[in-house]
Design an enzyme around this catalytic site. Sequence first.
Site, PDB file in Angstrom:
ATOM      1  N   LYS A 161       5.008 -10.826  10.077  1.00 47.66           N
ATOM      2  CA  LYS A 161       3.880 -10.731   8.971  1.00 47.66           C
ATOM      3  C   LYS A 161       4.648 -12.031   7.618  1.00 47.66           C
ATOM      4  CE  LYS A 161       3.000  -6.399   5.675  1.00 47.66           C
ATOM      5  NZ  LYS A 161       2.501  -5.349   5.546  1.00 47.66           N
TER       6      LYS A 161
ATOM      7  N   ARG B   1       0.838  -1.221  -0.107  1.00 52.55           N
ATOM      8  CA  ARG B   1       0.256   0.135  -0.260  1.00 52.55           C
ATOM      9  C   ARG B   1       0.615   0.980   0.005  1.00 52.55           C
ATOM     10  NH1 ARG B   1      -4.180   1.019   4.045  1.00 52.55           N
ATOM     11  NH2 ARG B   1      -2.168   0.524   5.703  1.00 52.55           N
TER      12      ARG B   1
ATOM     13  N   ARG C 113      -0.564   0.986  13.629  1.00 53.65           N
ATOM     14  CA  ARG C 113       0.876   0.717  15.132  1.00 53.65           C
ATOM     15  C   ARG C 113       0.582  -0.064  15.938  1.00 53.65           C
ATOM     16  NH1 ARG C 113       5.350   0.220  10.629  1.00 53.65           N
ATOM     17  NH2 ARG C 113       3.781  -0.336   8.903  1.00 53.65           N
TER      18      ARG C 113
HETATM   19  P1  ATP Z   1       0.380  -1.540   7.036  1.00 52.85           P
HETATM   20  O1  ATP Z   1       0.686  -1.688   8.479  1.00 52.85           O
HETATM   21  O2  ATP Z   1      -0.229   0.137   7.203  1.00 52.85           O
HETATM   22  O3  ATP Z   1      -0.493  -2.353   6.747  1.00 52.85           O
HETATM   23  P2  ATP Z   1       2.898  -2.231   5.836  1.00 52.85           P
HETATM   24  O4  ATP Z   1       3.821  -0.650   6.181  1.00 52.85           O
HETATM   25  O5  ATP Z   1       2.605  -3.365   6.275  1.00 52.85           O
HETATM   26  O6  ATP Z   1       1.810  -1.092   6.417  1.00 52.85           O
HETATM   27  P3  ATP Z   1       1.930  -3.132   3.466  1.00 52.85           P
HETATM   28  O7  ATP Z   1       1.193  -2.411   2.142  1.00 52.85           O
HETATM   29  O8  ATP Z   1       0.855  -4.299   3.847  1.00 52.85           O
HETATM   30  O9  ATP Z   1       2.416  -1.675   4.291  1.00 52.85           O
HETATM   31  O10 ATP Z   1       2.723  -3.959   3.032  1.00 52.85           O
HETATM   32  C1  ATP Z   1       4.429  -2.750   2.904  1.00 52.85           C
HETATM   33  C2  ATP Z   1       5.726  -3.463   3.442  1.00 52.85           C
HETATM   34  O11 ATP Z   1       5.471  -4.331   4.084  1.00 52.85           O
HETATM   35  C3  ATP Z   1       6.652  -2.790   3.601  1.00 52.85           C
HETATM   36  O12 ATP Z   1       6.770  -1.580   3.744  1.00 52.85           O
HETATM   37  C4  ATP Z   1       7.601  -3.858   4.223  1.00 52.85           C
HETATM   38  O13 ATP Z   1       7.534  -3.174   5.849  1.00 52.85           O
HETATM   39  C5  ATP Z   1       6.975  -5.169   3.846  1.00 52.85           C
HETATM   40  N1  ATP Z   1       7.843  -5.995   3.251  1.00 52.85           N
HETATM   41  C6  ATP Z   1       7.394  -5.738   2.109  1.00 52.85           C
HETATM   42  N2  ATP Z   1       7.594  -7.143   1.329  1.00 52.85           N
HETATM   43  C7  ATP Z   1       7.656  -8.056   2.123  1.00 52.85           C
HETATM   44  C8  ATP Z   1       7.433  -9.364   2.353  1.00 52.85           C
HETATM   45  N3  ATP Z   1       7.741 -10.282   1.381  1.00 52.85           N
HETATM   46  N4  ATP Z   1       6.719  -9.874   3.694  1.00 52.85           N
HETATM   47  C9  ATP Z   1       6.743  -9.345   5.227  1.00 52.85           C
HETATM   48  N5  ATP Z   1       7.095  -8.157   4.897  1.00 52.85           N
HETATM   49  C10 ATP Z   1       7.129  -7.200   3.536  1.00 52.85           C
END
Ligand code: ATP
Length: 324
Positions: free
Chosen positions: A185, A120, A321
């Site tokens: 994650k 996102r 968060r």
């Molecule tokens: P939010 O918590 O609001 O969802 P987010 O930073 O988790 O924010 P997303 O769009 O869900 O945003 O995911 C993108 C983020 O996930 C990246 O900025 C990075 O921090 C993390 N990311 C990128 N690639 C991967 C992956 N393969 N596995 C896990 N996390 C990843």
Amino acid sequence: MSELQDNILAVLKDGGFHSGEVLGSALGVSRTAVWKQLQKMQNMGLPLESIKGSGYRLAQGFELLSAADISAQLKAACPRHIDVFHSLNSTNTFAREQATSRDYAGSVVFAEQQTSGRGRRGTEWLSPFGASIYMSVLWDFEQGAQALEGLSLAVGVAVRRALLDLGLADVSLKWPNDIYVRGKKLGGILLEMVGDPEGHCSVVIGVGINVSMPLATGLNIDQPWTDLDSESFSPISRNRLAAQLIDQIFILLADFETAGFSAYRDEWESADALNGLHCAIITPRETTSGVVLGVDNGGAVRLRLADGSIQRFIGGELSLRLAK
Ligand code: ATP
């Protein structure tokens, strides 16, 4: 991935050994050219084994995605097309392009690698070769954006069901659309809309799930992450996982327009990673802290603020968060 790399992979797919010489003459290039490409493919993350005198093969146990294998394992869904590519810029971008150029609704696309995987708010989704599931589903809706409230959360429920079916435990959801295992994650969901927000529109549902993330790539992820290899007792077949994901997502999509998110809300809340915790909603302009009280039928997250008031938050620019 270049055309030559694609062709080399098409030969190696059978799992057998192939010498550089045989590969070169089959593909009309020199042995050295084949060797150079194999080096590059190894650097991309493709697991290759080589034995002097026998040649090269894909590492034993490594499974490439196959539309035929995925389709044979489907129990409920019947996608119009299942496309599998060695490399795409992004499966969501591919599905979006199909939405405007051909009849692709009800289809699914997978890639072994994404060169511009997206999260996102323009963040990057790291997508090394053969390490994960990167998939997108294209689906048509008749009643416009209003009827789609909460869809991305409901997709989280569907993905979680698929993972639980495969024997995974401790799978939780973080608002709005992250998949967590034991607080790290594992995957993410990215929905994008194409067409008329007031009426007929298509939605691209992108899902990324880490399966065997190389540690070197993982070092570039700036938050705690995990993959299925670390979380499950026995190796999980990516083709089987792909089929489970399609089945669960299609079951959800078949009735979402009539059932709405309210049919999935209890299950979502039972898996909420942050329910009851002191958290912060972060936007590019401000941060609001409060205790998470779950979600409403529209998919908005509810927070009780310090003054006792309850506020709901929704929208693609928001990030939830744990408060520091
Ligand atoms: P939010 O918590 O609001 O969802 P987010 O930073 O988790 O924010 P997303 O769009 O869900 O945003 O995911 C993108 C983020 O996930 C990246 O900025 C990075 O921090 C993390 N990311 C990128 N690639 C991967 C992956 N393969 N596995 C896990 N996390 C990843």
